[in-house]
Structures are given as structure tokens and as C-alpha cells.
Write an enzyme that holds these catalytic residues in place. Structure first.
Site, PDB file in Angstrom:
ATOM      1  N   GLY A 107      74.611 158.132  12.441  1.00  0.00           N
ATOM      2  CA  GLY A 107      75.077 158.427  11.075  1.00  0.00           C
ATOM      3  C   GLY A 107      76.046 159.598  11.079  1.00  0.00           C
ATOM      4  O   GLY A 107      77.055 159.601  10.363  1.00  0.00           O
ATOM      5  N   ASP A 132      66.436 158.807  20.462  1.00  0.00           N
ATOM      6  CA  ASP A 132      66.440 157.350  20.654  1.00  0.00           C
ATOM      7  C   ASP A 132      67.229 156.864  21.875  1.00  0.00           C
ATOM      8  O   ASP A 132      67.042 155.737  22.317  1.00  0.00           O
ATOM      9  CB  ASP A 132      67.025 156.657  19.412  1.00  0.00           C
ATOM     10  CG  ASP A 132      66.118 156.786  18.198  1.00  0.00           C
ATOM     11  OD1 ASP A 132      64.954 157.186  18.369  1.00  0.00           O
ATOM     12  OD2 ASP A 132      66.578 156.488  17.084  1.00  0.00           O
ATOM     13  N   ARG A 159      44.739 157.031  27.423  1.00  0.00           N
ATOM     14  CA  ARG A 159      44.214 156.209  28.521  1.00  0.00           C
ATOM     15  C   ARG A 159      42.803 156.679  28.899  1.00  0.00           C
ATOM     16  O   ARG A 159      41.921 155.872  29.184  1.00  0.00           O
ATOM     17  CB  ARG A 159      45.163 156.298  29.724  1.00  0.00           C
ATOM     18  CG  ARG A 159      44.681 155.553  30.956  1.00  0.00           C
ATOM     19  CD  ARG A 159      44.738 154.045  30.816  1.00  0.00           C
ATOM     20  NE  ARG A 159      46.039 153.512  31.174  1.00  0.00           N
ATOM     21  CZ  ARG A 159      46.318 152.210  31.230  1.00  0.00           C
ATOM     22  NH1 ARG A 159      45.385 151.307  30.951  1.00  0.00           N
ATOM     23  NH2 ARG A 159      47.530 151.793  31.530  1.00  0.00           N
ATOM     24  N   ARG A 176      64.041 153.591  16.086  1.00  0.00           N
ATOM     25  CA  ARG A 176      64.246 152.760  14.899  1.00  0.00           C
ATOM     26  C   ARG A 176      64.771 151.383  15.267  1.00  0.00           C
ATOM     27  O   ARG A 176      64.264 150.376  14.827  1.00  0.00           O
ATOM     28  CB  ARG A 176      65.186 153.476  13.928  1.00  0.00           C
ATOM     29  CG  ARG A 176      65.155 152.917  12.553  1.00  0.00           C
ATOM     30  CD  ARG A 176      65.759 153.835  11.522  1.00  0.00           C
ATOM     31  NE  ARG A 176      66.608 154.884  12.077  1.00  0.00           N
ATOM     32  CZ  ARG A 176      66.720 156.088  11.531  1.00  0.00           C
ATOM     33  NH1 ARG A 176      66.046 156.386  10.451  1.00  0.00           N
ATOM     34  NH2 ARG A 176      67.525 156.984  12.053  1.00  0.00           N
ATOM     35  N   LYS A 215      40.777 140.736  35.216  1.00  0.00           N
ATOM     36  CA  LYS A 215      39.710 140.623  34.211  1.00  0.00           C
ATOM     37  C   LYS A 215      38.808 141.871  34.212  1.00  0.00           C
ATOM     38  O   LYS A 215      38.186 142.198  33.209  1.00  0.00           O
ATOM     39  CB  LYS A 215      38.861 139.361  34.462  1.00  0.00           C
ATOM     40  CG  LYS A 215      39.655 138.058  34.354  1.00  0.00           C
ATOM     41  CD  LYS A 215      40.027 137.735  32.896  1.00  0.00           C
ATOM     42  CE  LYS A 215      41.043 136.616  32.765  1.00  0.00           C
ATOM     43  NZ  LYS A 215      42.431 136.912  33.102  1.00  0.00           N
ATOM     44  N   LYS A 217      39.660 144.921  34.404  1.00  0.00           N
ATOM     45  CA  LYS A 217      40.289 146.172  33.948  1.00  0.00           C
ATOM     46  C   LYS A 217      39.563 146.692  32.724  1.00  0.00           C
ATOM     47  O   LYS A 217      39.340 145.932  31.781  1.00  0.00           O
ATOM     48  CB  LYS A 217      41.728 145.885  33.534  1.00  0.00           C
ATOM     49  CG  LYS A 217      42.711 146.092  34.621  1.00  0.00           C
ATOM     50  CD  LYS A 217      44.101 146.195  34.035  1.00  0.00           C
ATOM     51  CE  LYS A 217      45.043 146.680  35.101  1.00  0.00           C
ATOM     52  NZ  LYS A 217      46.373 146.903  34.607  1.00  0.00           N
ATOM     53  N   SER A 219      40.548 149.362  30.692  1.00  0.00           N
ATOM     54  CA  SER A 219      41.404 149.777  29.570  1.00  0.00           C
ATOM     55  C   SER A 219      42.739 149.056  29.656  1.00  0.00           C
ATOM     56  O   SER A 219      43.180 148.666  30.741  1.00  0.00           O
ATOM     57  CB  SER A 219      41.644 151.283  29.631  1.00  0.00           C
ATOM     58  OG  SER A 219      42.448 151.602  30.745  1.00  0.00           O
ATOM     59  N   HIS A 256      55.958 161.621  14.507  1.00  0.00           N
ATOM     60  CA  HIS A 256      56.943 162.697  14.631  1.00  0.00           C
ATOM     61  C   HIS A 256      56.631 163.747  15.688  1.00  0.00           C
ATOM     62  O   HIS A 256      57.487 164.605  15.942  1.00  0.00           O
ATOM     63  CB  HIS A 256      57.161 163.359  13.261  1.00  0.00           C
ATOM     64  CG  HIS A 256      57.975 162.497  12.348  1.00  0.00           C
ATOM     65  ND1 HIS A 256      57.438 161.405  11.702  1.00  0.00           N
ATOM     66  CD2 HIS A 256      59.289 162.527  12.010  1.00  0.00           C
ATOM     67  CE1 HIS A 256      58.384 160.822  10.993  1.00  0.00           C
ATOM     68  NE2 HIS A 256      59.517 161.471  11.155  1.00  0.00           N
ATOM     69  N   ARG A 259      59.391 164.100  18.046  1.00  0.00           N
ATOM     70  CA  ARG A 259      60.660 164.758  17.721  1.00  0.00           C
ATOM     71  C   ARG A 259      60.621 166.282  17.917  1.00  0.00           C
ATOM     72  O   ARG A 259      61.667 166.943  17.838  1.00  0.00           O
ATOM     73  CB  ARG A 259      61.035 164.433  16.273  1.00  0.00           C
ATOM     74  CG  ARG A 259      61.585 163.042  16.090  1.00  0.00           C
ATOM     75  CD  ARG A 259      63.029 163.066  15.622  1.00  0.00           C
ATOM     76  NE  ARG A 259      63.131 163.689  14.344  1.00  0.00           N
ATOM     77  CZ  ARG A 259      63.085 163.036  13.170  1.00  0.00           C
ATOM     78  NH1 ARG A 259      62.967 161.730  13.162  1.00  0.00           N
ATOM     79  NH2 ARG A 259      63.188 163.672  12.045  1.00  0.00           N
TER      80      ARG A 259
HETATM   81  O1  F6P Z   1      66.616 158.331  14.945  1.00  0.00           O
HETATM   82  C1  F6P Z   1      65.597 159.153  15.355  1.00  0.00           C
HETATM   83  C2  F6P Z   1      64.279 158.750  14.747  1.00  0.00           C
HETATM   84  O2  F6P Z   1      63.315 159.645  15.250  1.00  0.00           O
HETATM   85  C3  F6P Z   1      63.869 157.311  14.971  1.00  0.00           C
HETATM   86  O3  F6P Z   1      63.349 157.062  16.252  1.00  0.00           O
HETATM   87  C4  F6P Z   1      62.878 157.125  13.859  1.00  0.00           C
HETATM   88  O4  F6P Z   1      62.751 155.794  13.499  1.00  0.00           O
HETATM   89  C5  F6P Z   1      63.494 157.889  12.744  1.00  0.00           C
HETATM   90  O5  F6P Z   1      64.287 158.902  13.340  1.00  0.00           O
HETATM   91  C6  F6P Z   1      62.516 158.493  11.785  1.00  0.00           C
HETATM   92  O6  F6P Z   1      63.213 159.147  10.781  1.00  0.00           O
HETATM   93  P1  F6P Z   1      62.535 160.043   9.653  1.00  0.00           P
HETATM   94  O7  F6P Z   1      62.194 161.367  10.276  1.00  0.00           O
HETATM   95  O8  F6P Z   1      63.599 160.185   8.636  1.00  0.00           O
HETATM   96  O9  F6P Z   1      61.329 159.327   9.196  1.00  0.00           O
END
Ligand code: F6P
Length: 326
Positions: A107, A132, A159, A176, A215, A217, A219, A256, A259
Site C-alpha cells: 500500500g 509477509d 508441540r 494476508r 499411525k 505419531k 502429535s 499480532h 509483528r
Molecule cells: O501485511 C502485514 C500483516 O501483518 C498481514 O500478514 C496481516 O494479514 C495484516 O498485516 C494484519 O493487519 P492488521 O494489523 O491491520 O490487522
């Protein structure tokens, strides 16, 4: 050589670990070359509102190790309009900014491309910042390595509990429109199956894979990219439970946490290299391009080509997951 006097630096769209390291590299490289830097807070919205602060070497001290972005980030509906971009241009002129460095993803670069075409007197270079890893023009984006390491740390823990309870876990990871996080972490955690949007994945194929496995396994881990076609991890979990009532199935959405966190060394180095390249690129006359790393070399790719790209899913990766999880 282009004479640049003042760079406006901003982060936009979703944050990614390593953005701060890139900010630091841009500010310090610019100062090294005698160029002023202004930080534009909250991305394009801040540009429109004139939320602009001076930056010096001290203002970027002790941020290389921090996730998030000290300049804050977000997306702007107003910047998608001609009027919004005009307001942003006026603010840049008012602040004597003659070049921009944009840190973000798809974007961000779409906006930068439009702005650059309308106002060619402001040079713009972008840096790929997204967890991503879905941009053309760079092998890796800033933040991806940290995110995949966060995922494997979390799934290793899952795990352990899965093993103790003889459970099957569906773990949903971010991406995404891209399965790059799922793909690498699937190998990294020894997943029994992965589901990514780039390949056609249907539930029958998943059932087949689960049946093929040993079979005895205790987990099983299935990594699903959030945008995979059969639906959310919860939908897939329900389908598995219905088909195999004997499997004790649980769903975990990592969300999140992927992130945030301290950037890995790989991300800090990538951010530092690209931050230097962005400033030097502007000085060399680059504009309308993203700086990336291809085969370990700095490359500039026009915004029009760098925007969202589904990396070809490496068939070798999928084969490895299937072979090694038997
Ligand atoms: O583009 C990065 C990303 O972390 C994607 O992997 C995820 O789908 C999206 O942003 C989530 O966005 P938001 O924080 O706006 O929910």
C-alpha cells in the site's frame, strides 16, 4: 549526482520488526552526507497534517534493537485522493523537504508511485518493510526473519503440549495473501502439513496427508496461512474434528505477536544495509524505486514492479515438508 538537502522519512502501513533499525540507518547516513532529515509521524496521514519532527543522530540512539516504529504508522484514506496528496505536497514544500524515504509494503508503494508521478520534483525511494515477504525486487523484506523466528518459538511450545496430550493442532500464521511465513516455518517446526494460498489446498488433500503419516505419531501440527482458501483455522479445525472424531484437535491463532519483538540480527543487518542504500540511491538520482536485496546485492526496482507479488511457492519446500514429516 542529485543535490538533496532535506529528506522526509516515514513508516506506513503495518509495522514490522526492523523498521527502527532502518530509521536509524537512514538518519545517520543522511547526516554523514550532510543531508538534513525530518521524521514524518504516522505515515501519509502525518504528511497531510504536517506532523513533522526534526531528527538527529541522538534521536535514533538505542532503537536498533526495538520492534515497532518510533515514527508510528498507519494507513491514510485521504492520501488515496488527489486532494489529499496535494495537501501532503504543500506540507513537504512548507518544510523544505525535497526527497522522501518510505518504509512499508504494498500500500505504501502504491501511494508513493502515484505521488511521485504527480509531484516529480520530490524524489522518493522505498524500503521493503513487511513481515509477509511478498514484494518483488527483494529476496527478503525487513521483518520477515524476525516474524518467522517468533513463529517457530511459539510452535515449538505448542508441540510440547500437543505431544503431552496426543493432540493435533492447527496453527494459523499471518500472511494476508502470502504463504511465505507458513512455508518456511512449516519446515522449521517439522509440521505434518502446511496450507498456503499460492497452491490450491483442499480439505481432502489435507485428510490424505494426515492419513499418510505414521499411525503412532502422538502429535501433529498443521500450519495454515491466514488467507488459505478452505477458510480460517477454526473452520479447518472443525472439518478435521468431524472427519476424525478420535483426533483431539485444537486451534491456535498466533496473530499480532508475529509483528512485534526485537528484530533478529538478520533483520537489523538488512535494515542497516538498505537504509544506507536508500540515502545513497537518492544522491545518485534514484527515484520512484524500492531498494532491495537480490542475491545479496543491492538492487532498485520501480514501484510499479515491486508492488505485491506472490513469490512462486518453492515446490521444493513443500516436498521437504511432506518427506520429512513422515
Ligand atoms: O501485511 C502485514 C500483516 O501483518 C498481514 O500478514 C496481516 O494479514 C495484516 O498485516 C494484519 O493487519 P492488521 O494489523 O491491520 O490487522
Amino acid at each position: 549526482m542529485t543535490l538533496i538537502k532535506k529528506i522526509g522519512l516515514f513508516t506506513s502501513g503495518s509495522d514490522s520488526p526492523g523498521m527502527n533499525a532502518a530509521i536509524r540507518a537512514v538518519v545517520r547516513t543522511a547526516i554523514y552526507y550532510g543531508i538534513e532529515v525530518a521524521g514524518i509521524r504516522r505515515g501519509y496521514e502525518g504528511m497531510i497534517n504536517g506532523d513533522i519532527i526534526p531528527m538527529d543522530t541522538k534521536s535514533v540512539s538505542n532503537i536498533i534493537q526495538r520492534g515497532g516504529t518510533m515514527l508510528k504508522t498507519g494507513s491514510s484514506e485521504q492520501f488515496k485522493t488527489v486532494e489529499g496528496r496535494k495537501l501532503a505536497y504543500e506540507q513537504l514544500k512548507k518544510n523544505n523537504i525535497d526527497a522522501l524515504i518510505a518504509l512499508g509494503g504494498n500500500g505504501t508503494f502504491k501511494g508513493a508511485k502515484e505521488f511521485g508521478e504527480e509531484y516529480p520534483d520530490i524524489a522518493i525511494v522505498g524500503l521493503p518493510c513487511t513481515i509477509d515477504n511478498d514484494l518483488r525486487g527483494t529476496d527478503f523484506t525487513i521483518g520477515y526473519d524476525t516474524a518467522i523466528n517468533t513463529v517457530i518459538e511459539a510452535v515449538d511450545k505448542i508441540r510440547e503440549t500437543a505431544e503431552s496430550h496426543d493432540r493435533l493442532f492447527i496453527v494459523e500464521v499471518m500472511g494476508r495473501d502470502s504463504g511465505m511465513i507458513a512455508l518456511r516455518t512449516g519446515i522449521g517446526v517439522g509440521a505434518e502439513a502446511i496450507m498456503v494460498p499460492e497452491t490450491r489446498s483442499d480439505l481432502n488433500a489435507l485428510f490424505e496427508r494426515l492419513e499418510k503419516g505414521r499411525k503412532d505419531k502422538s502429535s501433529k501440527i498443521v500450519i495454515v496461512a491466514e488467507s488459505d482458501e478452505p477458510g480460517s483455522a477454526f473452520g479447518i479445525g472443525r472439518a478435521i474434528q468431524e472427519k476424525y472424531p478420535n483426533y483431539d484437535t485444537r486451534v491456535s491463532v498466533l496473530g499480532h505477536i508475529q509483528r512485534g519483538g526485537k528484530p533478529t540480527c538478520m533483520d537489523r543487518v538488512l535494515a542497516s544495509r538498505l537504509g544506507v542504500a536508500a540515502v545513497e540511491g537518492l544522491k545518485d538520482g534514484h527515484t520512484g524505486e524500492m531498494a532491495g536485496l537480490i542475491h545479496n546485492d543491492i538492487m532498485f526496482t520501480p514501484f510499479g514492479q515491486s508492488v505485491k507479488h506472490l513469490h512462486d511457492v518453492n515446490a521444493e519446500f513443500i516436498r521437504i515438508v511432506e518427506m520429512l514429516s513422515l
